[in-house]
Design a protein around this motif. Structure first.
Motif, PDB file in Angstrom:
ATOM      1  N   PHE A 295      -6.045  15.504   3.606  1.00 54.36           N
ATOM      2  CA  PHE A 295      -7.051  15.816   2.576  1.00 54.36           C
ATOM      3  C   PHE A 295      -8.453  15.512   3.079  1.00 54.36           C
ATOM      4  CE2 PHE A 295      -3.165  14.792   0.206  1.00 54.36           C
ATOM      5  CZ  PHE A 295      -2.982  16.000  -0.434  1.00 54.36           C
ATOM      6  N   VAL A 296      -8.581  14.354   3.739  1.00 55.95           N
ATOM      7  CA  VAL A 296      -9.894  13.943   4.251  1.00 55.95           C
ATOM      8  C   VAL A 296     -10.417  14.987   5.224  1.00 55.95           C
ATOM      9  CG1 VAL A 296     -11.105  12.170   5.571  1.00 55.95           C
ATOM     10  CG2 VAL A 296      -9.337  11.501   3.921  1.00 55.95           C
ATOM     11  N   GLN A 297      -9.515  15.512   6.051  1.00 57.66           N
ATOM     12  CA  GLN A 297      -9.960  16.457   7.076  1.00 57.66           C
ATOM     13  C   GLN A 297     -10.254  17.845   6.525  1.00 57.66           C
ATOM     14  OE1 GLN A 297      -7.287  15.545  10.362  1.00 57.66           O
ATOM     15  NE2 GLN A 297      -8.450  13.671  10.734  1.00 57.66           N
ATOM     16  N   GLU A 298      -9.859  18.099   5.285  1.00 58.11           N
ATOM     17  CA  GLU A 298     -10.205  19.360   4.623  1.00 58.11           C
ATOM     18  C   GLU A 298     -11.577  19.290   3.944  1.00 58.11           C
ATOM     19  OE1 GLU A 298      -8.818  22.560   4.092  1.00 58.11           O
ATOM     20  OE2 GLU A 298      -7.913  21.906   5.971  1.00 58.11           O
ATOM     21  N   LEU A 299     -12.132  18.090   3.860  1.00 57.43           N
ATOM     22  CA  LEU A 299     -13.441  17.954   3.199  1.00 57.43           C
ATOM     23  C   LEU A 299     -14.461  18.835   3.907  1.00 57.43           C
ATOM     24  CD1 LEU A 299     -13.700  14.121   2.460  1.00 57.43           C
ATOM     25  CD2 LEU A 299     -13.563  15.990   0.787  1.00 57.43           C
ATOM     26  N   GLY A 300     -15.247  19.568   3.097  1.00 55.54           N
ATOM     27  CA  GLY A 300     -16.216  20.469   3.690  1.00 55.54           C
ATOM     28  C   GLY A 300     -15.648  21.856   3.923  1.00 55.54           C
TER      29      GLY A 300
ATOM     30  N   ALA B 224       0.852  -1.186   0.000  1.00 57.39           N
ATOM     31  CA  ALA B 224       0.000   0.000   0.000  1.00 57.39           C
ATOM     32  C   ALA B 224       0.887   1.235   0.000  1.00 57.39           C
ATOM     33  CB  ALA B 224      -0.894   0.016   1.229  1.00 57.39           C
ATOM     34  N   LEU B 225       0.437   2.244  -0.713  1.00 56.02           N
ATOM     35  CA  LEU B 225       1.135   3.516  -0.738  1.00 56.02           C
ATOM     36  C   LEU B 225       0.483   4.402   0.315  1.00 56.02           C
ATOM     37  CD1 LEU B 225       3.267   4.960  -2.299  1.00 56.02           C
ATOM     38  CD2 LEU B 225       1.570   5.487  -4.048  1.00 56.02           C
ATOM     39  N   ASP B 226       1.266   4.742   1.358  1.00 55.03           N
ATOM     40  CA  ASP B 226       0.720   5.443   2.515  1.00 55.03           C
ATOM     41  C   ASP B 226       0.796   6.963   2.337  1.00 55.03           C
ATOM     42  OD1 ASP B 226      -0.381   5.698   5.026  1.00 55.03           O
ATOM     43  OD2 ASP B 226       1.290   4.789   6.092  1.00 55.03           O
ATOM     44  N   ASP B 227      -0.063   7.679   3.018  1.00 58.43           N
ATOM     45  CA  ASP B 227      -0.039   9.147   3.042  1.00 58.43           C
ATOM     46  C   ASP B 227      -0.070   9.735   1.636  1.00 58.43           C
ATOM     47  OD1 ASP B 227       0.259   8.688   5.718  1.00 58.43           O
ATOM     48  OD2 ASP B 227       2.377   9.193   5.790  1.00 58.43           O
ATOM     49  N   PHE B 228      -0.834   9.107   0.746  1.00 59.13           N
ATOM     50  CA  PHE B 228      -0.777   9.518  -0.646  1.00 59.13           C
ATOM     51  C   PHE B 228      -1.293  10.936  -0.844  1.00 59.13           C
ATOM     52  CE2 PHE B 228      -1.880   9.841  -5.125  1.00 59.13           C
ATOM     53  CZ  PHE B 228      -0.644   9.527  -5.651  1.00 59.13           C
ATOM     54  N   GLY B 229      -0.567  11.677  -1.690  1.00 60.04           N
ATOM     55  CA  GLY B 229      -0.963  13.042  -1.995  1.00 60.04           C
ATOM     56  C   GLY B 229      -0.043  14.062  -1.353  1.00 60.04           C
ATOM     57  N   THR B 230       0.739  13.629  -0.361  1.00 61.90           N
ATOM     58  CA  THR B 230       1.594  14.583   0.350  1.00 61.90           C
ATOM     59  C   THR B 230       2.973  14.703  -0.290  1.00 61.90           C
ATOM     60  OG1 THR B 230       2.306  12.837   1.853  1.00 61.90           O
ATOM     61  CG2 THR B 230       0.481  14.218   2.571  1.00 61.90           C
TER      62      THR B 230
ATOM     63  N   GLY C 220     -20.126  13.375   7.445  1.00 55.75           N
ATOM     64  CA  GLY C 220     -20.028  14.114   6.184  1.00 55.75           C
ATOM     65  C   GLY C 220     -18.873  13.605   5.322  1.00 55.75           C
ATOM     66  N   GLN C 221     -17.724  13.408   5.954  1.00 53.75           N
ATOM     67  CA  GLN C 221     -16.559  12.879   5.228  1.00 53.75           C
ATOM     68  C   GLN C 221     -16.876  11.499   4.686  1.00 53.75           C
ATOM     69  OE1 GLN C 221     -13.744  13.044   8.433  1.00 53.75           O
ATOM     70  NE2 GLN C 221     -13.331  15.241   8.173  1.00 53.75           N
ATOM     71  N   LEU C 222     -17.469  10.678   5.538  1.00 52.90           N
ATOM     72  CA  LEU C 222     -17.818   9.323   5.138  1.00 52.90           C
ATOM     73  C   LEU C 222     -18.756   9.322   3.931  1.00 52.90           C
ATOM     74  CD1 LEU C 222     -17.954   6.220   5.717  1.00 52.90           C
ATOM     75  CD2 LEU C 222     -19.964   6.737   7.095  1.00 52.90           C
ATOM     76  N   GLU C 223     -19.784  10.182   3.961  1.00 55.94           N
ATOM     77  CA  GLU C 223     -20.758  10.226   2.869  1.00 55.94           C
ATOM     78  C   GLU C 223     -20.112  10.634   1.556  1.00 55.94           C
ATOM     79  OE1 GLU C 223     -23.508   8.799   2.412  1.00 55.94           O
ATOM     80  OE2 GLU C 223     -23.299   8.142   4.490  1.00 55.94           O
ATOM     81  N   PHE C 224     -19.250  11.642   1.633  1.00 54.93           N
ATOM     82  CA  PHE C 224     -18.549  12.068   0.415  1.00 54.93           C
ATOM     83  C   PHE C 224     -17.740  10.904  -0.165  1.00 54.93           C
ATOM     84  CE2 PHE C 224     -14.721  13.589  -1.704  1.00 54.93           C
ATOM     85  CZ  PHE C 224     -15.257  14.404  -2.680  1.00 54.93           C
ATOM     86  N   LEU C 225     -17.013  10.217   0.696  1.00 55.97           N
ATOM     87  CA  LEU C 225     -16.147   9.121   0.238  1.00 55.97           C
ATOM     88  C   LEU C 225     -16.966   7.971  -0.338  1.00 55.97           C
ATOM     89  CD1 LEU C 225     -13.739   9.410   3.251  1.00 55.97           C
ATOM     90  CD2 LEU C 225     -13.072   9.723   0.843  1.00 55.97           C
TER      91      LEU C 225
ATOM     92  N   ASP D 110     -10.732  22.250  -3.106  1.00 56.37           N
ATOM     93  CA  ASP D 110      -9.544  21.598  -3.649  1.00 56.37           C
ATOM     94  C   ASP D 110      -9.412  20.175  -3.119  1.00 56.37           C
ATOM     95  OD1 ASP D 110      -8.885  23.833  -5.033  1.00 56.37           O
ATOM     96  OD2 ASP D 110      -7.256  24.472  -3.692  1.00 56.37           O
ATOM     97  N   ALA D 111      -9.665  20.011  -1.811  1.00 52.79           N
ATOM     98  CA  ALA D 111      -9.542  18.678  -1.221  1.00 52.79           C
ATOM     99  C   ALA D 111     -10.500  17.708  -1.904  1.00 52.79           C
ATOM    100  CB  ALA D 111      -9.811  18.738   0.279  1.00 52.79           C
ATOM    101  N   GLU D 112     -11.713  18.182  -2.185  1.00 51.67           N
ATOM    102  CA  GLU D 112     -12.683  17.331  -2.885  1.00 51.67           C
ATOM    103  C   GLU D 112     -12.156  16.914  -4.255  1.00 51.67           C
ATOM    104  OE1 GLU D 112     -16.670  18.702  -3.312  1.00 51.67           O
ATOM    105  OE2 GLU D 112     -16.862  19.218  -1.182  1.00 51.67           O
ATOM    106  N   HIS D 113     -11.620  17.905  -4.982  1.00 53.49           N
ATOM    107  CA  HIS D 113     -11.109  17.611  -6.327  1.00 53.49           C
ATOM    108  C   HIS D 113      -9.952  16.630  -6.273  1.00 53.49           C
ATOM    109  CE1 HIS D 113     -12.869  21.747  -7.446  1.00 53.49           C
ATOM    110  NE2 HIS D 113     -13.746  20.793  -7.660  1.00 53.49           N
ATOM    111  N   ILE D 114      -9.063  16.840  -5.326  1.00 56.29           N
ATOM    112  CA  ILE D 114      -7.891  15.967  -5.217  1.00 56.29           C
ATOM    113  C   ILE D 114      -8.331  14.541  -4.888  1.00 56.29           C
ATOM    114  CG2 ILE D 114      -5.824  15.472  -3.838  1.00 56.29           C
ATOM    115  CD1 ILE D 114      -5.507  18.598  -3.615  1.00 56.29           C
ATOM    116  N   ILE D 115      -9.243  14.400  -3.948  1.00 54.29           N
ATOM    117  CA  ILE D 115      -9.690  13.060  -3.562  1.00 54.29           C
ATOM    118  C   ILE D 115     -10.399  12.360  -4.726  1.00 54.29           C
ATOM    119  CG2 ILE D 115     -11.316  11.787  -2.085  1.00 54.29           C
ATOM    120  CD1 ILE D 115     -10.498  13.663   0.190  1.00 54.29           C
ATOM    121  N   ARG D 116     -11.270  13.107  -5.410  1.00 56.44           N
ATOM    122  CA  ARG D 116     -11.932  12.537  -6.595  1.00 56.44           C
ATOM    123  C   ARG D 116     -10.926  12.047  -7.621  1.00 56.44           C
ATOM    124  NH1 ARG D 116     -15.580  16.893  -7.302  1.00 56.44           N
ATOM    125  NH2 ARG D 116     -17.445  16.302  -6.161  1.00 56.44           N
ATOM    126  N   ALA D 117      -9.918  12.892  -7.870  1.00 61.79           N
ATOM    127  CA  ALA D 117      -8.917  12.555  -8.889  1.00 61.79           C
ATOM    128  C   ALA D 117      -8.105  11.327  -8.473  1.00 61.79           C
ATOM    129  CB  ALA D 117      -7.993  13.750  -9.126  1.00 61.79           C
TER     130      ALA D 117
END
Ligand code: C2E
Ligand code: MG
Ligand code: MG
Ligand code: MG
Length: 283
Positions: free
Chosen positions: A206-211, A178-184, A243-248, A215-222
């Motif tokens: 990124f997850v904690q920036e949701l809401g 697994a690739l950990d801490d991805f995006g940083t 809220g985070q869970l629902e988005f994911l 940008d966090a939403e876009h990054i996670i989607r991508a």
């Protein structure tokens, strides 16, 4: 009088640095004893499959029961262990613990539980890494497809050829990555497409920036869509709110890990947790 002030504060800083260095040395000596004296303990944090709402696996997270300071978290002592090289024997000890618990889980009726272990930069570059891990899993006689190793981008990208060789060797034994801490980091998934990686973990920042941030939403989607197009599963770490869970869930993230569902816990508590709720009642 006025001229003495800067000098005074300089000495003050000097002393601070000194104390810090002394503190490091003390920690290092204590840590050496901790490994010998059974003060280290592995906690386990469940990871939930969003489609089946079942515990898919657990991440093994190191804790230190310090005789004077109480429970010390890894962010405080892993850097010391890394600098001193102690992370190498400590890291192998964590893999041994994971193998032992993996067998216990099987005996308790949880045969498919995945055990994920973090590997730091220095551990990954230990010359004897592959042979030592091979010896540990051979002695433990485990189903190697249940062992997953988490590495960060920087550990993998430092020497891509070395990474490719090691990952392939261990992957042939059944171990997944697994690739950990991805995006940083600064690499991208396309840099990693030649490595046998089956999972990426989206960093909790990124997850904690949701809401709070589009940008966090876009990054996670991508990340999710690119990973899925490469046949790679996605775990979101640090999920704390509904809220985070629902988005994911809407984005078809495969698994979540976070306080919203469960915190890291000692082995005995994890067993109770599994016995009480095979299914994720709160999701
Ligand atoms: P990591 O591998 O990214 O592990 C996830 C961290 O996020 C863990 O911190 C976990 O307790 C925390 N976490 C999980 N869910 C939530 C949440 O909902 N909210 C918040 N705020 N945090 C959450 P922990 O246990 O303090 O570990 C920190 C780091 O120390 C790990 O980050 C990993 O890089 C390292 N580490 C832990 N155990 C080991 C080990 O055995 N070996 C090595 N080399 N590194 C380890
Ligand atoms: Mg991890
Ligand atoms: Mg992580
Ligand atoms: Mg982290």
């Amino acid at each position: 009088e006025a001229k003495r002030d800067p000098g005074t504060s300089y000495r003050y800083y000097d002393r601070e640095l000194h104390i810090t260095a002394g503190h490091q040395l003390r920690l290092e000596a204590d840590l050496r004893n901790a490994l010998r004296g059974n003060e280290l303990e592995v906690y386990y944090q469940p990871r939930i499959d969003l489609a089946t709402e079942e515990v898919r696996g657990v991440e093994c997270l190191l804790r230190w029961n310090h005789p004077q300071r109480g429970l010390v978290g890894p962010d405080e002592f892993i850097p010391v262990a890394e600098r001193s090289g102690l992370i190498v024997p400590i890291g192998y000890w964590v893999i041994e613990q994971a193998c032992k618990r993996l067998k216990e889980a099987d005996g308790l009726g949880y045969p498919g539980l995945v055990f994920a272990v973090n590997l730091s930069f220095r551990q990954f570059h230990d010359r004897k890494m592959t042979e030592t891990i091979f010896r540990i899993i051979f002695n433990a006689n485990i189903d190697t497809s249940l062992l997953e190793l988490e590495l960060t981008e920087s550990a993998m990208m430092h020497d891509p050829e070395y990474a490719q060789r090691c990952l392939r060797e261990l992957n042939q034994l059944g171990i997944s990555f697994a690739l950990d801490d991805f995006g940083t980091g600064f690499s991208s998934l396309s840099n990693l497409q030649h490595l046998p990686i089956s999972l990426v973990k989206i960093d909790k920042s990124f997850v904690q920036e949701l809401g709070h941030s589009a940008d966090a939403e876009h990054i996670i989607r991508a990340i999710i869509s690119l990973a899925h197009s490469l046949q790679i599963s996605v775990v979101a770490e640090g999920v704390e709110t509904e809220g985070q869970l629902e988005f994911l869930r809407q984005q078809h993230c495969d698994e979540i890990q976070g306080y919203y569902y469960a915190r890291p816990m000692p082995w005995e508590r994890l067993v109770e947790f599994l016995n009480n709720q095979g299914k994720a009642a709160c999701l």
